[in-house]
Scaffold this motif. Structure first.
Motif, PDB file in Angstrom:
ATOM      1  N   ASN A  77       0.806  -1.214   0.000  1.00  0.00           N
ATOM      2  CA  ASN A  77       0.000   0.000   0.000  1.00  0.00           C
ATOM      3  C   ASN A  77       0.842   1.268   0.000  1.00  0.00           C
ATOM      4  OD1 ASN A  77      -2.568  -1.388   0.032  1.00  0.00           O
ATOM      5  ND2 ASN A  77      -1.930  -2.032   2.071  1.00  0.00           N
ATOM      6  N   THR A  78       2.100   1.111  -0.421  1.00  0.00           N
ATOM      7  CA  THR A  78       2.973   2.248  -0.677  1.00  0.00           C
ATOM      8  C   THR A  78       3.365   2.198  -2.148  1.00  0.00           C
ATOM      9  OG1 THR A  78       3.790   2.355   1.607  1.00  0.00           O
ATOM     10  CG2 THR A  78       5.150   3.397  -0.088  1.00  0.00           C
ATOM     11  N   THR A  79       4.195   1.250  -2.522  1.00  0.00           N
ATOM     12  CA  THR A  79       4.591   1.140  -3.931  1.00  0.00           C
ATOM     13  C   THR A  79       3.640   0.242  -4.722  1.00  0.00           C
ATOM     14  OG1 THR A  79       6.145  -0.608  -3.310  1.00  0.00           O
ATOM     15  CG2 THR A  79       7.026   1.620  -3.572  1.00  0.00           C
ATOM     16  N   LEU A  80       2.996  -0.688  -4.038  1.00  0.00           N
ATOM     17  CA  LEU A  80       2.045  -1.586  -4.701  1.00  0.00           C
ATOM     18  C   LEU A  80       0.668  -1.469  -4.066  1.00  0.00           C
ATOM     19  CD1 LEU A  80       4.203  -4.851  -4.985  1.00  0.00           C
ATOM     20  CD2 LEU A  80       3.862  -3.070  -6.735  1.00  0.00           C
ATOM     21  N   GLU A  81      -0.366  -1.695  -4.866  1.00  0.00           N
ATOM     22  CA  GLU A  81      -1.748  -1.663  -4.390  1.00  0.00           C
ATOM     23  C   GLU A  81      -2.085  -3.024  -3.788  1.00  0.00           C
ATOM     24  OE1 GLU A  81      -4.334  -0.658  -7.609  1.00  0.00           O
ATOM     25  OE2 GLU A  81      -3.501   1.358  -7.823  1.00  0.00           O
ATOM     26  N   PRO A  91      -0.758  -4.253  -9.018  1.00  0.00           N
ATOM     27  CA  PRO A  91      -0.498  -2.989  -9.710  1.00  0.00           C
ATOM     28  C   PRO A  91       0.335  -2.039  -8.859  1.00  0.00           C
ATOM     29  CG  PRO A  91      -2.860  -3.490  -9.624  1.00  0.00           C
ATOM     30  CD  PRO A  91      -2.165  -4.462  -8.735  1.00  0.00           C
ATOM     31  N   ALA A  92       1.047  -1.150  -9.531  1.00  0.00           N
ATOM     32  CA  ALA A  92       1.775  -0.092  -8.838  1.00  0.00           C
ATOM     33  C   ALA A  92       0.788   0.921  -8.281  1.00  0.00           C
ATOM     34  CB  ALA A  92       2.727   0.607  -9.800  1.00  0.00           C
ATOM     35  N   ASN A  93       1.143   1.526  -7.169  1.00  0.00           N
ATOM     36  CA  ASN A  93       0.419   2.690  -6.668  1.00  0.00           C
ATOM     37  C   ASN A  93       0.907   3.856  -7.532  1.00  0.00           C
ATOM     38  OD1 ASN A  93      -0.735   4.786  -5.259  1.00  0.00           O
ATOM     39  ND2 ASN A  93       0.193   4.270  -3.290  1.00  0.00           N
ATOM     40  N   GLN A  94       0.106   4.287  -8.478  1.00  0.00           N
ATOM     41  CA  GLN A  94       0.554   5.182  -9.534  1.00  0.00           C
ATOM     42  C   GLN A  94       1.161   6.495  -9.047  1.00  0.00           C
ATOM     43  OE1 GLN A  94       0.613   4.035 -12.814  1.00  0.00           O
ATOM     44  NE2 GLN A  94       2.020   5.768 -12.981  1.00  0.00           N
ATOM     45  N   PRO A  95       0.593   7.192  -8.054  1.00  0.00           N
ATOM     46  CA  PRO A  95       1.241   8.427  -7.595  1.00  0.00           C
ATOM     47  C   PRO A  95       2.673   8.197  -7.100  1.00  0.00           C
ATOM     48  CG  PRO A  95      -1.006   8.339  -6.785  1.00  0.00           C
ATOM     49  CD  PRO A  95      -0.705   6.990  -7.384  1.00  0.00           C
ATOM     50  N   LEU A  97       4.645   5.561  -8.037  1.00  0.00           N
ATOM     51  CA  LEU A  97       5.448   5.168  -9.192  1.00  0.00           C
ATOM     52  C   LEU A  97       5.890   6.388  -9.989  1.00  0.00           C
ATOM     53  CD1 LEU A  97       6.703   3.023 -11.020  1.00  0.00           C
ATOM     54  CD2 LEU A  97       4.486   2.855 -12.200  1.00  0.00           C
ATOM     55  N   ASP A  98       5.020   7.368 -10.144  1.00  0.00           N
ATOM     56  CA  ASP A  98       5.386   8.580 -10.883  1.00  0.00           C
ATOM     57  C   ASP A  98       6.590   9.271 -10.250  1.00  0.00           C
ATOM     58  OD1 ASP A  98       3.273   8.097 -12.636  1.00  0.00           O
ATOM     59  OD2 ASP A  98       1.938   9.558 -11.680  1.00  0.00           O
ATOM     60  N   VAL A  99       6.586   9.375  -8.931  1.00  0.00           N
ATOM     61  CA  VAL A  99       7.707   9.992  -8.215  1.00  0.00           C
ATOM     62  C   VAL A  99       8.954   9.120  -8.340  1.00  0.00           C
ATOM     63  CG1 VAL A  99       8.555  10.591  -5.899  1.00  0.00           C
ATOM     64  CG2 VAL A  99       6.282  11.350  -6.647  1.00  0.00           C
ATOM     65  N   ALA A 100       8.783   7.813  -8.196  1.00  0.00           N
ATOM     66  CA  ALA A 100       9.921   6.895  -8.309  1.00  0.00           C
ATOM     67  C   ALA A 100      10.546   6.974  -9.701  1.00  0.00           C
ATOM     68  CB  ALA A 100       9.475   5.466  -8.005  1.00  0.00           C
TER      69      ALA A 100
END
Length: 198
Positions: A77-81, A91-95, A97-100
């Motif tokens: 629930n940080t990098t992954l949903e 799935p990636a936690n999109q916000p 992933l964008d920063v990463a």
């Protein structure tokens, strides 16, 4: 869009008096009286990442000669949903992933420190890479670590990353145990809704 289950789990109650319902009501510090849905969670994550990105852009631009920068992330629930339906890969936690992706495109190493057990290391590593994270290091708990305090375990892993010569410019997680103990210039806490997200 696939159906997502709500974060707040409700207890089914049948034939219970109003007095009993009042006694069973959520504590005053509950995140909300309503279910927190996927869209709300994503908006809340985006709000935090909107605070992190300007700092990271500035800090990355100010990299000192020879400095190796790193960001440390929690996974669930940080990098992954993790808590919204189940699929593999998750799935990636999109916000986040964008920063990463911004950071990795600018030479910042990404380290992942999780309380997940070592037995699922390869599945976790594959999942992170499959959704777009460049994994510079993945720390999972071995058998001995399972008996350690999670916050102390995670702090020790950040110390190890520093001992490898990295400056941890940010630490991002959704739990206090992800962020306590220092060894990061900045910390960013994603919502966990009073511990309802792992």
């Amino acid at each position: 869009m696939k159906s997502r289950r709500p974060l707040v789990r409700r207890i089914a109650v049948t034939a219970v008096s109003t007095t009993a319902l009042v006694a069973m009501a959520a504590p005053a510090d509950a995140a909300t009286a309503e279910d927190v849905d996927y869209t709300t969670w994503q908006q809340d994550c985006q709000t935090v990442m909107n605070q992190a990105l300007p700092y990271l852009k500035q800090r990355i631009a100010a990299t000192k000669p020879g400095e190796k920068q790193a960001i440390v992330f929690d996974i669930d629930n940080t990098t992954l949903e993790t808590d919204f339906g189940f699929s593999y890969p998750q799935p990636a936690n999109q916000p986040v992933l964008d920063v990463a992706e911004y950071a990795q495109d600018h030479g910042v190493a990404l380290f992942f420190v999780t309380a997940r057990p070592g037995i699922i290391y390869s599945f976790t590593d594959y999942n992170l890479k499959n959704v777009g994270y460049e994994v510079s290091g993945l720390y999972v708990r071995n058998f001995i670590d399972l008996f350690k305090d999670v916050a102390a375990y995670k702090t020790a892993q950040r110390v190890d990353i520093e001992n490898k010569g990295y400056t941890i410019i940010a630490n991002i997680g959704n739990s206090a145990t992800d962020l306590s103990g220092g060894h990061a210039e900045k910390t960013y806490k994603l919502p966990d809704y009073n511990g309802q997200l792992s």
